[in-house]
Design a protein around this motif. Structure first.
Motif, PDB file in Angstrom:
ATOM      1  N   LEU A  75     -12.256   7.859   0.383  1.00 30.85           N
ATOM      2  CA  LEU A  75     -10.936   6.656  -0.684  1.00 30.85           C
ATOM      3  C   LEU A  75      -9.709   7.357  -1.882  1.00 30.85           C
ATOM      4  O   LEU A  75     -11.241   7.683  -2.959  1.00 30.85           O
ATOM      5  CB  LEU A  75     -11.411   5.463  -1.069  1.00 30.85           C
ATOM      6  N   ILE A  76      -9.511   7.095  -2.391  1.00 28.80           N
ATOM      7  CA  ILE A  76      -8.419   6.887  -3.803  1.00 28.80           C
ATOM      8  C   ILE A  76      -8.648   6.090  -4.594  1.00 28.80           C
ATOM      9  O   ILE A  76      -8.201   5.037  -4.349  1.00 28.80           O
ATOM     10  CB  ILE A  76      -6.623   7.951  -3.430  1.00 28.80           C
ATOM     11  N   PRO A  77      -9.546   6.074  -5.212  1.00 25.91           N
ATOM     12  CA  PRO A  77      -9.977   4.634  -6.183  1.00 25.91           C
ATOM     13  C   PRO A  77      -8.607   4.054  -6.929  1.00 25.91           C
ATOM     14  O   PRO A  77      -8.531   2.674  -6.856  1.00 25.91           O
ATOM     15  CB  PRO A  77     -10.816   4.637  -7.215  1.00 25.91           C
ATOM     16  N   TYR A  78      -7.363   4.659  -7.598  1.00 21.23           N
ATOM     17  CA  TYR A  78      -6.479   4.068  -8.506  1.00 21.23           C
ATOM     18  C   TYR A  78      -5.504   3.742  -7.719  1.00 21.23           C
ATOM     19  O   TYR A  78      -4.043   3.861  -7.650  1.00 21.23           O
ATOM     20  CB  TYR A  78      -6.131   5.450  -9.525  1.00 21.23           C
ATOM     21  N   LEU A  79      -5.543   4.283  -6.078  1.00 19.45           N
ATOM     22  CA  LEU A  79      -4.336   3.500  -5.353  1.00 19.45           C
ATOM     23  C   LEU A  79      -4.402   1.805  -4.928  1.00 19.45           C
ATOM     24  O   LEU A  79      -5.706   1.656  -4.373  1.00 19.45           O
ATOM     25  CB  LEU A  79      -3.734   4.648  -3.996  1.00 19.45           C
ATOM     26  N   THR A  80      -3.599   1.792  -4.302  1.00 22.55           N
ATOM     27  CA  THR A  80      -3.522   0.388  -3.922  1.00 22.55           C
ATOM     28  C   THR A  80      -3.540   0.448  -2.149  1.00 22.55           C
ATOM     29  O   THR A  80      -3.407   1.628  -1.910  1.00 22.55           O
ATOM     30  CB  THR A  80      -2.385  -0.817  -4.081  1.00 22.55           C
ATOM     31  N   GLU A 119      -0.470   2.296  -0.531  1.00 21.23           N
ATOM     32  CA  GLU A 119      -0.480   3.247  -1.354  1.00 21.23           C
ATOM     33  C   GLU A 119      -1.593   4.577  -0.508  1.00 21.23           C
ATOM     34  O   GLU A 119      -0.888   5.076  -0.068  1.00 21.23           O
ATOM     35  CB  GLU A 119      -0.808   3.150  -2.230  1.00 21.23           C
ATOM     36  N   TYR A 120      -2.261   3.715  -0.537  1.00 22.65           N
ATOM     37  CA  TYR A 120      -3.761   4.947   0.211  1.00 22.65           C
ATOM     38  C   TYR A 120      -2.946   5.361   1.601  1.00 22.65           C
ATOM     39  O   TYR A 120      -3.137   6.216   2.174  1.00 22.65           O
ATOM     40  CB  TYR A 120      -4.275   4.113   0.315  1.00 22.65           C
ATOM     41  N   ASP A 144       0.134   5.137   3.409  1.00 22.01           N
ATOM     42  CA  ASP A 144       1.879   5.832   2.905  1.00 22.01           C
ATOM     43  C   ASP A 144       0.709   6.879   3.200  1.00 22.01           C
ATOM     44  O   ASP A 144       1.724   7.969   3.335  1.00 22.01           O
ATOM     45  CB  ASP A 144       1.907   4.944   1.692  1.00 22.01           C
ATOM     46  N   LYS A 181      -1.234  -5.679  -4.461  1.00 27.27           N
ATOM     47  CA  LYS A 181      -0.951  -5.032  -5.825  1.00 27.27           C
ATOM     48  C   LYS A 181      -2.684  -4.028  -6.157  1.00 27.27           C
ATOM     49  O   LYS A 181      -3.052  -3.838  -7.537  1.00 27.27           O
ATOM     50  CB  LYS A 181      -0.166  -5.669  -6.443  1.00 27.27           C
ATOM     51  N   LYS A 182      -3.909  -5.438  -5.599  1.00 29.83           N
ATOM     52  CA  LYS A 182      -5.093  -4.176  -6.356  1.00 29.83           C
ATOM     53  C   LYS A 182      -5.124  -3.390  -5.908  1.00 29.83           C
ATOM     54  O   LYS A 182      -4.994  -2.983  -4.662  1.00 29.83           O
ATOM     55  CB  LYS A 182      -6.095  -6.188  -5.523  1.00 29.83           C
ATOM     56  N   LEU A 183      -5.670  -2.631  -7.083  1.00 24.83           N
ATOM     57  CA  LEU A 183      -6.370  -0.509  -6.615  1.00 24.83           C
ATOM     58  C   LEU A 183      -8.043  -1.371  -5.674  1.00 24.83           C
ATOM     59  O   LEU A 183      -8.604  -2.406  -6.278  1.00 24.83           O
ATOM     60  CB  LEU A 183      -6.474   0.007  -7.788  1.00 24.83           C
ATOM     61  N   ARG A 190      -9.806   0.158  -6.615  1.00 27.42           N
ATOM     62  CA  ARG A 190     -11.749   0.220  -6.840  1.00 27.42           C
ATOM     63  C   ARG A 190     -12.054  -0.975  -7.441  1.00 27.42           C
ATOM     64  O   ARG A 190     -12.871  -0.993  -7.876  1.00 27.42           O
ATOM     65  CB  ARG A 190     -11.774   1.788  -8.084  1.00 27.42           C
ATOM     66  N   ASP A 191     -10.935  -1.398  -7.345  1.00 27.79           N
ATOM     67  CA  ASP A 191     -11.277  -3.366  -7.694  1.00 27.79           C
ATOM     68  C   ASP A 191     -12.265  -4.552  -6.411  1.00 27.79           C
ATOM     69  O   ASP A 191     -12.073  -5.422  -6.529  1.00 27.79           O
ATOM     70  CB  ASP A 191      -9.840  -3.590  -8.415  1.00 27.79           C
TER      71      ASP A 191
END
Lengths: 237, 495
Positions: free
Chosen positions: A83-88, A91-92, A94, A126-128, A130-131
């Motif tokens: 996973l890419i933690p800083y994307l929503t 966005e991931y 996409d 809008k949550k990333l 990682r959250d």
């Protein structure tokens, strides 16, 4: 779809050794075994993330360590490092769609199948990543592998961390895709009940070796349970 | 048995000695140790020299009163220094939250521990030196001790503030600005800061009213901030890490137009804008502009060509060095994902190249004000900018490949605490990265003249542009070879 030939990998005392294993196209293949029997090692070898000491893995007759063409029809979710933690989540998805060159409409169609599993907590937020909670992260990772409907999907412990309804929904979802699409699945799980419900065939791994290769039917669950009970009987517990 | 300060220190001790990359950490600590030692000697030396310097410059004045006039410089410098290296690190506190130890105690320990930090030792020793020197020359010891204690207490106050502040790195970056300011205004500033000097002088003279004011004011501020932090001692308070921001979406959408390369650029922009570590990289890239202003303004570097060349290189390479040197480690958190997608390393590298290229352009534009210092300096900046964009990018991407340390994206690392991903190899590589353009300049200048040197440097850059495809292809080949090694080293949890 996957052919394993004389595969060997050593880590200190541990040795994974699989002489021959063939997973035909369209099969849903389950992998079961306790911690430390070599499941992750096998996965890493199949995805060419580590190099074998001996032997080789072929996906669609392409040796994975020699050419990267197999990546075009394979997708995997093993752990959160996929996973890419800083994307929503949006966005991931996409990003994956762009890498796999899948258009927006097709991506949307696949993701809609996951709406029920997502339970309104993943998309349009809008949550990333990682959250998100561990369970929701898992849902994002699993859904990501389906983008572009690759012919081979590899999942490690997809049921772990999911809430009870999530587990049931995921089972249904996997079975729906098995019926409607010619996807080859490679799934591992510690939950014997779940794994027997979503696979055609289960291989039992112990100390780096294949100890059982079972076609899934009504007796399979019992047989698996018996195997693990025998392993601990006579021991301390 | 209750949890004591020694237990706390013991845990810190273990966490250091049992860490996975102890050797590397030791190396960094050793390097920092010598850095601090150097600083310490300098500061203490300044303390020793102060008396004699003042005696020479102002033979008629009261030497201590004169020194006290400049006490504001001490406060400003220690302020910027402390803000740069001492601040609240949530990950230090988190493991203690579940221990059966009271929150007050943990906070008190944490605060107490900052007394052992280099900033305190260095500036504390300055105070001790000055007090000793002046006492030896016959100034009243009691007054000096009061004065020293007041300064030390002020240091502690500054530290508490630094600890509470959010954007401490940014404030810390003001250090060079403060220095320039202090240097430029040394004639007039003592006058502006007269009240401050008077305040400390009154304490020296034994007007207890002023000591009382400082003590009461200080203690109440500490208490209030302490209470405030105690209330935030929850996972969603100060301890929380990271927030979701959606700024710059126009720029990000713009990148989307450019296919797979665009997708990577989009991702990199989000990477930079949404993670603590990368935001620090942005800040420190801008820092070099301040640094350059400092060098060009400073009379101290007036005829120092070496310093000028170094500055000209770094001015436009700030981002390149700070970000490019850690490609692909920035993607270490999800490296397995990238490696299992059907991507070509060429596309991946192409995206990084564009990002770095644009950074050099932007920094060059931001350097335009340096035209103020004349065309000679700007010619140098421009030549190195072309070199940085044309040639240096490949070299730095190449050296980034040799870095095998993963980066934990969302963690604060102090600029001077021995950053993550810092190791001996990288340190040596940094020197080489600088030696390449600087050596080229000085070599050619010695053989011919400055104009030839700058022309060759710029032409090398242009040649680099022409050979872009070749270089990127070569780098992609290296990625292919080092793939397994990178996956393995990035998978390790600890840096």
């Amino acid at each position: 779809m996957i052919k394993i030939e004389g595969l060997e990998k050593k880590y200190g005392d541990f040795r994974l050794s699989i002489d021959k294993l063939h997973i035909p196209r369209g099969e849903s293949f389950g992998l079961v075994g306790n911690n430390g029997v070599g499941k992750t090692t096998l996965y890493h070898l199949i995805l060419d993330l580590i190099r074998p000491d001996k032997g080789r893995v072929l996906i669609n007759d392409i040796p994975v360590s020699e050419s990267e063409a197999w990546k075009k029809f394979t997708s995997a979710f093993l752990d959160e490092s996929f996973l890419i933690p800083y994307l929503t989540p949006d966005e991931y998805f996409d990003f994956l769609a762009k890498l796999r060159q899948v258009n927006k409409a097709d991506t949307e169609e696949i993701l809609q199948a996951f709406d029920s599993l997502f339970d309104g907590e993943i998309r349009g937020k809008k949550k990333l990543i990682r959250d998100l909670s561990k369970g929701n992260q898992k849902k994002v990772g699993i859904a990501g592998t389906f983008i572009g409907l690759p012919p081979l999907i590899v999942l490690d412990e997809p049921f772990a961390n999911l809430d009870p309804s999530g587990q049931i929904k995921l089972k249904r979802l996997l079975n729906r895709f098995r019926q409607n699409h010619p996807i080859t699945f490679l799934i591992s799980s510690h939950n014997l009940e779940h794994i027997t419900e979503v696979t055609d065939r289960i291989v039992l791994l112990d100390k780096g070796h294949v100890v059982k290769d079972l076609k899934v039917n009504d007796d399979t669950l019992g047989e698996l349970i018996r195997f693990f009970e025998e392993q601990i009987s006579g021991n301390e517990i | 048995m209750s949890f004591s300060y020694t237990n706390y220190l013991g845990l810190k001790f273990k966490s250091f000695w049992r860490s996975k990359n102890l050797n590397k950490k030791l190396f960094v600590k050793l390097l920092l140790f010598f850095g601090y030692l150097f600083l310490l000697l300098e500061v203490v030396g300044l303390g020793l020299a102060a008396y004699f310097l003042i005696k020479e410059t102002f033979p008629d004045a009261d030497y201590f009163e004169k020194l006290n006039d400049y006490v504001y410089i001490f406060l400003l410098v220690s302020f910027s220094f402390i803000f740069m290296i001492n601040y609240f690190k949530p990950e230090d506190i988190k493991p203690f939250m579940l221990l059966p130890v009271s929150k007050k105690r943990i906070l008190a320990f944490y605060l107490l521990n900052t007394l052992l930090s280099p900033a305190f030792i260095i500036f504390g020793l300055w105070i001790v030196t000055v007090v000793t020197v002046y006492a030896l020359w016959g100034y009243p010891l009691a007054g000096l001790l009061r004065w020293g204690a007041a300064l030390f207490f002020s240091l502690f106050l500054i530290n508490v503030f630094a600890w509470m502040s959010e954007r401490s790195t940014f404030v810390g970056m003001l250090a060079p600005v403060v220095m320039i300011g202090a240097m430029a205004t040394i004639e007039k500033a003592p006058h502006w800061f007269k009240p401050v000097s008077k305040f400390y002088f009154a304490i020296y003279q034994g007007q207890y009213l002023f000591s009382g004011i400082l003590l009461v004011l200080g203690l109440s501020v500490i208490y209030l901030l302490y209470r405030n932090l105690l209330r935030k001692f929850y996972l969603d308070g100060k301890i929380k890490t990271g927030t979701a921001t959606h700024r710059w979406s126009g720029l990000i959408d713009f990148a989307a137009k450019y296919g797979i390369t665009g997708a990577f650029i989009q991702n990199d922009l989000r990477l930079i804008l949404r993670n603590t570590r990368t935001k620090m990289v942005l800040q420190s890239s801008l820092f070099f502009i301040l640094f350059a202003a400092f060098v060009f303004f400073s009379p101290y570097y007036k005829n120092n060509t070496f310093m000028f060349v170094f500055t000209a290189v770094m001015l436009t390479a700030g981002f390149l060095m700070n970000f490019g040197s850690f490609v692909p480690a920035w993607d270490s958190a999800y490296f397995k994902l990238l490696m299992s997608q059907g991507i070509r390393y060429r596309d991946y590298l192409e995206a990084k190249w564009w990002l770095l290229f644009v950074s050099v352009i932007v920094l060059t534009v931001l350097s335009l004000p340096f035209l103020y210092f004349g065309p000679e300096i700007f010619k140098m900046i421009l030549a190195f900018a072309v070199f940085n964009a044309g040639m240096n990018i490949y070299f730095i991407l190449f050296t980034g490949l040799l870095n095998t340390t993963p980066i934990r994206l969302n963690e604060k690392v102090s600029a001077f605490s021995g950053g993550q991903s810092f190791n001996g190899k990288i340190f040596i590589l940094t020197l080489i990265r600088l030696a390449l353009p600087m050596g080229l300049y000085f070599g050619l200048k010695a053989l011919w003249n400055e104009n030839v040197a700058l022309s060759v440097i710029a032409l090398t850059g242009l040649a680099g542009f022409a050979l872009k495809g070749l270089f990127i292809e070569y780098l992609a080949g290296l990625y292919n070879k080092r793939k397994y090694m990178m996956i393995e080293s990035y998978a390790s949890q600890e840096e």
